[in-house]
Scaffold this active site. Structure first.
Site, mmCIF file in Angstrom:
data_model
loop_
_atom_site.group_PDB
_atom_site.id
_atom_site.type_symbol
_atom_site.label_atom_id
_atom_site.label_comp_id
_atom_site.label_asym_id
_atom_site.label_seq_id
_atom_site.Cartn_x
_atom_site.Cartn_y
_atom_site.Cartn_z
ATOM 1 N N GLU A 116 0.814 -1.219 0.000
ATOM 2 C CA GLU A 116 0.000 0.000 0.000
ATOM 3 C C GLU A 116 0.843 1.264 0.000
ATOM 4 O OE1 GLU A 116 -0.420 -2.498 2.172
ATOM 5 O OE2 GLU A 116 -2.343 -3.387 1.632
ATOM 6 N N HIS B 56 -10.203 -4.568 10.600
ATOM 7 C CA HIS B 56 -10.760 -4.494 9.244
ATOM 8 C C HIS B 56 -12.072 -3.705 9.178
ATOM 9 C CE1 HIS B 56 -7.715 -7.414 8.395
ATOM 10 N NE2 HIS B 56 -8.120 -7.655 7.179
#
Lengths: 325, 415
Positions: free
Chosen positions: A60, A129
């Protein structure tokens, strides 16, 4: 008007903008061959080829930084995070490089980039998450933060965001991808920075965005049955905040409740409440109330997670509170 | 007998989904666990597998139709010989004399049966959230953990059920966690992606890719500073080697000679992305040279090869000659998560790896060497299946956390 799902609306927005401007490209994990983890980029690889729909490693910080670099020299990247929870790995690139570049270079560089992806509590995915990072990103001068709640706004806002010359954090709620709604045909642009009054009313202002709009509208309908006329405002853009629309409403109703999936302490509603209070304190007949998630990490257990979400019942209780009922 | 296929909860918030297409037509045969239909949920497009094998008798939700969680979408005729195996009588004292190889076998079967059992619990709608499973990767978890002592520690990932069972967590504490119960290893708050039990030498799973690698180095630093001889085994997948955290964590461990065995389970795919799309060197172990440490690639489906390499690496770390990077070549027999039908694995590649099942490889070794009779192995499997079923029955009635517990364990002293 065509009825589209949220994901189809986003897909159309990207496809149309890629068709219109060859500098626009999509990059991220699984966006090409797999059609996106949430199938938002379905068919784009086939249509635009691997140079414009680019699969990356799970990296990322790397692909966010590559996007910023590409944007600085004239490309218009759309960077997809599988979820914004994973943008935490890349936050240095988003905050230090994307947001600051124009300012600290004395205006030499524009960074026309859209960071987009899913977010929020989406069904027993637990603490790592389920992040809601809108308050984090909205605090950063230089970033534009957008969170649509309908397919029409998803399409119109994403197109506007791809065309803007500033870095955008475009947050899609994971549970909205399947939502269906009418989307205007043809060129459909929704302006950045404009809230939308979803339900006009006179007694209390309900301010919300993204997934919480549904619960807020349900609460407004239930309140209407009791003779309480709530105005529901969907922010759509979180930064820049459409303060004028909020103030106009509060001056009319004299009461406000902010509904957010964010955490309560230093959450998004705290900043919005401050802005309203600074400007129209004398108009308020009650302190502004916030209905937010509870102050804990997001639990795995289903019932515990459900208790975190702003529900219609919690919203109604807050409205009764500001009405002293 | 006709079996109703009910639509499971596939991790959606909105219980209504749309049937995209049927992958099997009425009248056709289908195996238990084979893909049956695709549905579009509020999040994605998901493949639903059959919970029983047989002949697809009828389709109850046409393509394009909406269906809700729990709704009957198909009926499957279960042939008598494909039917439920029923309860198996276990002979008293059926367990063979304890030999280490048989222990390895038992541990691997435990992982396989647990994962298969959980898969069907998910399909039946008993499991919320999503689940990342490790069928096919049992040898790497078991081989590495067999080389560790009780005071060593492992770190794991979102795909941690196998590591947990290999490290000695019980079926019960794992299953209860998956059911969100307070008796689970994380009291129902961590769930599938975050299982662990520090008393048993396992950190809760670090569910952000690569995120556990610096943590492993940090624990190893503490071990070194305290002049202990423990070792940290740090599990991660091939996807993690593209993360910055991999470089930073391994490099720091290397320059400070920390006792970490970095265990890369290379199953060829980071989610759906093939490993050769994310790096130019053919072997992950080759990266060790860049950090000045030893790297080794091992057949990760051969538990004895994994154990041997792990023993070597652990010994080096205990002698202060770590860290070591082990690359274990293996294969995931299921999707990345329960939402992923794994279409990207080419058929030929899949068939080759399916023929190299880690459990069958060890079974052959045991039988060929005379260390165990086929019947002994069959008894082990049946015993574990029975244990799993009992654990499921218990897990369904375990206490769930009350709302009072929502904000407990956020701070040491409360707030």
């Amino acid at each position: 008007m065509a009825v589209l799902t949220f994901r189809e609306a986003l897909n159309q927005a990207m496809a149309e903008e890629m068709e219109r401007d060859k500098n626009v490209f999509l990059m991220g994990q699984e966006v090409a061959q797999y059609d996106g983890a949430y199938k938002v980029s379905q068919g784009l690889l086939k249509r635009f080829g691997p140079e414009r729909v680019v699969d990356t490693p799970i990296s990322e910080a790397g692909f966010a930084g590559i996007g910023v670099g590409a944007a600085m020299v004239g490309l218009r990247p759309i960077i997809e995070f599988m979820t914004f929870s994973f943008s935490l790995v890349a936050i240095d690139q988003i905050v230090n490089n994307a947001a600051n570049m124009r300012y600290m270079s004395g205006g030499q560089f524009a960074v026309p980039i859209v960071f987009r992806g899913s977010s929020g509590m989406a069904g027993c995915l637990a603490a790592t998450h389920s992040h809601r990072l809108e308050a984090w990103y909205s605090q950063i001068p230089g970033l534009t933060v957008v969170m649509p709640s309908t397919p029409s706004d998803a399409k119109g806002l994403l197109k506007s965001c791809i065309r803007t010359d500033d870095p955008v954090v475009f947050i899609e709620h994971e549970v909205l991808y399947h939502e269906r709604g009418e989307v205007p045909e043809g060129e459909h642009l929704v302006p950045i920075g404009k809230a939308d009054i979803k339900r006009p009313g006179n007694d209390v202002t309900l301010i919300t965005y993204s997934r919480s709009l549904k619960a807020t509208l349900a609460a407004a309908e239930a309140l209407a049955a009791d003779g309480i006329d709530a105005e529901v405002i969907d922010l759509r853009t979180i930064r820049p905040l459409d303060l004028d629309t909020l103030l106009e409403s509060v001056v009319k109703t004299h009461r406000a409740v902010i509904v957010e999936e964010d955490w309560p302490y230093c959450g998004l509603g705290a900043g919005i409440s401050d802005r309203i209070t600074q400007r129209v304190f004398d108009e308020l007949d009650a302190p502004i109330r916030r209905v937010a998630a509870k102050d804990a990490p997001i639990p795995y257990n289903k019932a515990l997670e459900a208790s975190m979400l702003p529900s219609a019942d919690r919203i109604i209780a807050a409205v009764r509170d500001v009405l002293y009922l | 007998m006709l079996h109703e296929i009910k639509l499971p909860d596939v991790g959606t918030v909105d219980p209504t989904v749309t049937v995209v297409r049927w992958l099997v037509q009425a009248g056709q045969a289908i195996e238990r666990g084979a893909p049956l239909l695709e549905v579009e949920t509020d999040k994605s497009i998901v493949t639903i597998e059959a919970t029983v094998g047989g002949i697809l008798e009828s389709i109850e939700a046409e393509e394009g139709a909406e269906a809700a969680t729990g709704q009957v979408v198909a009926r499957i005729k279960v042939a008598a010989d494909l039917g439920d195996t029923g309860t198996i009588e276990l002979r008293a004292g059926a367990r063979a004399e304890t030999i280490p190889l048989l222990d390895l076998y038992e541990r691997m079967v435990l992982i396989r049966e647990f994962e298969e059992g959980v898969k069907f619990l998910f399909l039946e709608g008993s499991m919320p959230g999503t689940i990342h499973q490790c069928q096919g990767q049992e040898a790497s978890a078991v081989g590495v953990c067999a080389a560790l002592g009780p005071d060593d520690v492992i770190t794991s990932t979102f795909r941690g059920h196998g590591h947990a069972l290999a490290r000695g967590l019980s079926i019960e504490e794992l299953l209860d966690e998956l059911f969100g119960a307070t008796t689970g290893c994380c009291r129902g708050k961590g769930g599938s992606m975050h299982v662990g039990d520090l008393d048993k030498g396992m950190l809760p799973g670090i569910a952000i890719v690569g995120g556990g690698i610096p943590l492993a180095a940090g624990m190893a630093l503490a071990i070194k500073l305290r002049k202990e001889r423990h070792v940290v085994a740090c599990f991660f997948g091939d996807g993690a080697v593209a993360e910055g955290a991999f470089h930073e964590g391994v490099n720091l461990a290397a320059i400070w000679d920390l006792p970490v065995v970095f265990v890369c389970e290379n199953n060829l795919y980071g989610a759906s992305t093939r490993v050769d799309m994310i790096m130019r060197v053919p072997r992950i172990s080759a990266r060790a040279a860049a950090y000045g440490i030893r790297g080794e690639t091992v057949d990760g489906n051969d538990v004895l090869a994994v154990l041997e390499a792990s023993n070597r690496a652990v010994a080096e770390c205990r002698q202060g000659r770590g860290p070591v990077l082990l690359e274990l070549l293996t294969y995931r027999r299921t999707g990345h998560s329960r939402r992923d039908a794994c279409h990207y694995q080419p058929e030929k590649e899949r068939a080759e790896w399916m023929a190299r099942d880690p459990i069958e490889i060890l079974a052959r070794t045991l039988i060929d060497s005379g260390a165990a009779a086929p019947e002994t192995l069959a008894v082990i499997k049946r015993r574990i299946q029975a244990q799993f079923q009992t654990a499921v029955e218990h897990a369904r009635s375990r206490p769930l956390p009350s709302l009072d517990e929502l904000a407990t364990d956020v701070y040491a002293q409360g707030e």
